[in-house]
Motif scaffolding. Structure first.
Motif, short mmCIF file in Angstrom:
data_model
loop_
_atom_site.label_atom_id
_atom_site.label_comp_id
_atom_site.label_asym_id
_atom_site.label_seq_id
_atom_site.Cartn_x
_atom_site.Cartn_y
_atom_site.Cartn_z
N ASN A 45 43.20 49.84 47.44
CA ASN A 45 43.89 49.90 48.74
C ASN A 45 44.09 48.52 49.33
OD1 ASN A 45 44.53 52.48 49.33
ND2 ASN A 45 42.56 52.98 50.26
N VAL A 46 43.00 47.75 49.30
CA VAL A 46 43.05 46.45 49.96
C VAL A 46 43.88 45.45 49.14
CG1 VAL A 46 40.94 45.28 49.17
CG2 VAL A 46 41.56 45.19 51.55
N LEU A 47 43.84 45.57 47.82
CA LEU A 47 44.67 44.68 46.99
C LEU A 47 46.15 44.97 47.24
CD1 LEU A 47 42.74 44.60 43.58
CD2 LEU A 47 42.91 42.78 45.29
N ASN A 48 46.44 46.23 47.47
CA ASN A 48 47.80 46.61 47.79
C ASN A 48 48.20 46.03 49.15
OD1 ASN A 48 50.16 48.00 47.22
ND2 ASN A 48 49.52 49.72 48.52
N GLU A 49 47.29 46.12 50.10
CA GLU A 49 47.57 45.63 51.46
C GLU A 49 47.86 44.12 51.45
OE1 GLU A 49 44.48 46.63 54.28
OE2 GLU A 49 45.37 45.35 55.83
N ARG A 70 34.81 36.24 37.11
CA ARG A 70 35.05 37.66 37.44
C ARG A 70 36.53 37.84 37.75
NH1 ARG A 70 30.08 39.89 39.44
NH2 ARG A 70 28.47 38.68 38.40
N ASP A 71 37.06 38.99 37.34
CA ASP A 71 38.48 39.21 37.63
C ASP A 71 38.67 39.57 39.12
OD1 ASP A 71 38.08 42.00 37.94
OD2 ASP A 71 38.55 42.40 35.84
N VAL A 72 39.94 39.73 39.48
CA VAL A 72 40.30 39.97 40.88
C VAL A 72 39.59 41.22 41.40
CG1 VAL A 72 42.24 40.71 42.33
CG2 VAL A 72 42.48 38.72 40.83
N PHE A 73 39.65 42.29 40.62
CA PHE A 73 39.01 43.54 41.05
C PHE A 73 37.54 43.30 41.36
CE2 PHE A 73 36.59 47.35 40.55
CZ PHE A 73 37.34 48.34 41.16
N GLU A 74 36.85 42.64 40.41
CA GLU A 74 35.40 42.44 40.58
C GLU A 74 35.07 41.54 41.76
OE1 GLU A 74 33.99 42.89 35.94
OE2 GLU A 74 34.92 41.04 36.59
N ASN A 75 35.90 40.52 41.97
CA ASN A 75 35.67 39.64 43.12
C ASN A 75 35.74 40.41 44.43
OD1 ASN A 75 35.41 36.51 43.06
ND2 ASN A 75 36.64 37.01 41.25
N VAL A 76 36.72 41.30 44.53
CA VAL A 76 36.91 42.03 45.78
C VAL A 76 35.86 43.14 45.91
CG1 VAL A 76 38.55 43.43 47.12
CG2 VAL A 76 39.35 41.42 45.85
N TYR A 115 45.16 42.73 39.43
CA TYR A 115 43.75 43.09 39.58
C TYR A 115 42.87 42.74 38.38
CZ TYR A 115 44.21 47.38 36.78
OH TYR A 115 44.40 48.27 35.77
N LYS A 116 43.52 42.58 37.20
CA LYS A 116 42.73 42.25 36.00
C LYS A 116 42.70 40.75 35.72
CE LYS A 116 42.94 46.31 33.05
NZ LYS A 116 43.81 46.94 32.03
N LYS A 117 43.38 39.98 36.53
CA LYS A 117 43.45 38.53 36.25
C LYS A 117 42.20 37.81 36.74
CE LYS A 117 48.42 37.92 36.11
NZ LYS A 117 49.58 37.36 36.81
N LEU A 118 41.96 36.67 36.11
CA LEU A 118 40.89 35.79 36.58
C LEU A 118 41.47 34.85 37.64
CD1 LEU A 118 39.27 34.99 33.13
CD2 LEU A 118 38.26 36.36 34.97
N PRO A 119 40.63 34.36 38.57
CA PRO A 119 41.17 33.51 39.64
C PRO A 119 42.03 32.35 39.15
CG PRO A 119 38.93 34.13 40.16
CD PRO A 119 39.21 34.69 38.79
N HIS A 120 41.65 31.71 38.02
CA HIS A 120 42.43 30.54 37.59
C HIS A 120 43.82 30.92 37.07
CE1 HIS A 120 40.78 31.46 33.52
NE2 HIS A 120 41.98 31.04 33.16
N GLU A 121 44.05 32.21 36.87
CA GLU A 121 45.39 32.66 36.43
C GLU A 121 46.31 32.94 37.63
OE1 GLU A 121 44.69 35.08 32.40
OE2 GLU A 121 43.53 35.88 34.09
N LEU A 122 45.81 32.68 38.84
CA LEU A 122 46.61 32.95 40.05
C LEU A 122 47.02 31.65 40.73
CD1 LEU A 122 44.27 35.63 41.68
CD2 LEU A 122 46.29 36.06 40.27
N SER A 123 48.10 31.73 41.52
CA SER A 123 48.50 30.58 42.35
C SER A 123 47.51 30.46 43.52
CB SER A 123 49.91 30.80 42.90
OG SER A 123 49.88 31.84 43.87
N GLY A 124 47.57 29.33 44.22
CA GLY A 124 46.70 29.13 45.38
C GLY A 124 46.88 30.21 46.42
#
Ligand SMILES: Nc1ncnc2c1ncn2[C@@H]1O[C@H](COP(=O)(O)OP(=O)(O)OP(=O)(O)O)[C@@H](O)[C@H]1O
Ligand SMILES: [Mg+2]
Length: 222
Positions: A119-123, A93-99, A130-139
């Motif tokens: 709102n919360v992703l901005n915070e 699931r992408d970032v948006f869907e996870n949250v 928001y469209k990325k998958l978790p493995h495309e992000l740093s820790g």
């Protein structure tokens, strides 16, 4: 808000807590330290009412461990945001869907979900991902997403179990600053950590230590 009253707790092969009492008030920021295996994670799981003390009681936002009924447990957990060392994001699931997931589960309307998630992703500072998958992000970014997921339902308390365990010192402190900022806005924050460097840097904050099967307030000396 959260009270441990004279609890004892053992696993079949190990006793962890003996007559432990402490309280965490509304809006507090508290660190929990203790050597590996002393029971930090177990203590957090008692707040979530995943495990129960054999004696005494844990009271969390009016729910008492001695009387809580099974259907009330999800109601209690909605008041608690939980952050784990290993993020526990859904890889497909992408970032948006996870949250958004906790909001879907609470039956929130799609347009409200969209507003709250952005709102919360901005915070937490990962709006652009928001469209990325978790493995495309740093820790560090993954941990920010997991914090976003934990606070999107506006919990009374954010509990974090080793939230910086897999991160380098700079990123760790950025995550702690984010947790401080969330606390500043009114949410209580309770962090179990091995990271004594951070605890020392924030020595004005309340510190609980598990030692000899007790949980005590400690003050760091200069
Ligand atoms: N489900 C379980 N059944 C039996 N024993 C358990 C269980 N979970 C944890 N333990 C044991 O209880 C002790 C405390 O575990 P816990 O995970 O709470 O410690 P911790 O302080 O969080 O440790 P760490 O710093 O390594 O995360 C450990 O000795 C562990 O092996
Ligand atoms: Mg642990």
């Amino acid at each position: 808000m959260i009270e441990f009253n004279n609890i004892t707790f053992s696993y079949p092969s190990k006793e962890l807590f003996q007559d432990v009492s402490f309280k965490i008030d509304k809006g507090e920021f508290v660190f929990l330290i203790g050597e590996s295996g002393t029971g930090k994670t177990s203590l957090l799981r008692m707040i979530n009412m995943e495990i129960f003390p054999q004696n005494g009681e844990v009271i969390v936002y009016g729910f008492n461990s001695r009387h809580i009924k099974k259907p009330e447990i999800p109601v209690l957990r909605r008041k608690i945001g939980f952050v784990f060392q290993d993020y526990k994001l859904l890889d497909d699931r992408d970032v948006f869907e996870n949250v958004a997931l906790p909001l879907y589960l609470s039956g929130v309307k799609p347009d409200v979900i969209k507003k709250k998630v952005f709102n919360v992703l901005n915070e937490v500072g990962v709006f652009d991902s928001y469209k990325k998958l978790p493995h495309e992000l740093s820790g560090g970014e993954q941990q920010r997403v997991s914090i976003a997921r934990a606070i999107v339902n506006e919990p009374y308390i954010l509990i974090a179990d080793e939230p910086t365990g897999n991160l380098d010192p700079f990123v760790s402190f950025e995550i702690i600053k984010l947790l401080l900022n969330i606390n500043y806005k009114g949410t209580a924050v309770f962090i179990a950590t091995h990271n004594y460097d951070i605890v020392r840097r924030l020595k004005s904050k309340r510190l609980l230590q598990i030692k000899d099967k007790k949980v005590l307030d400690v003050v760091i000396k200069e």
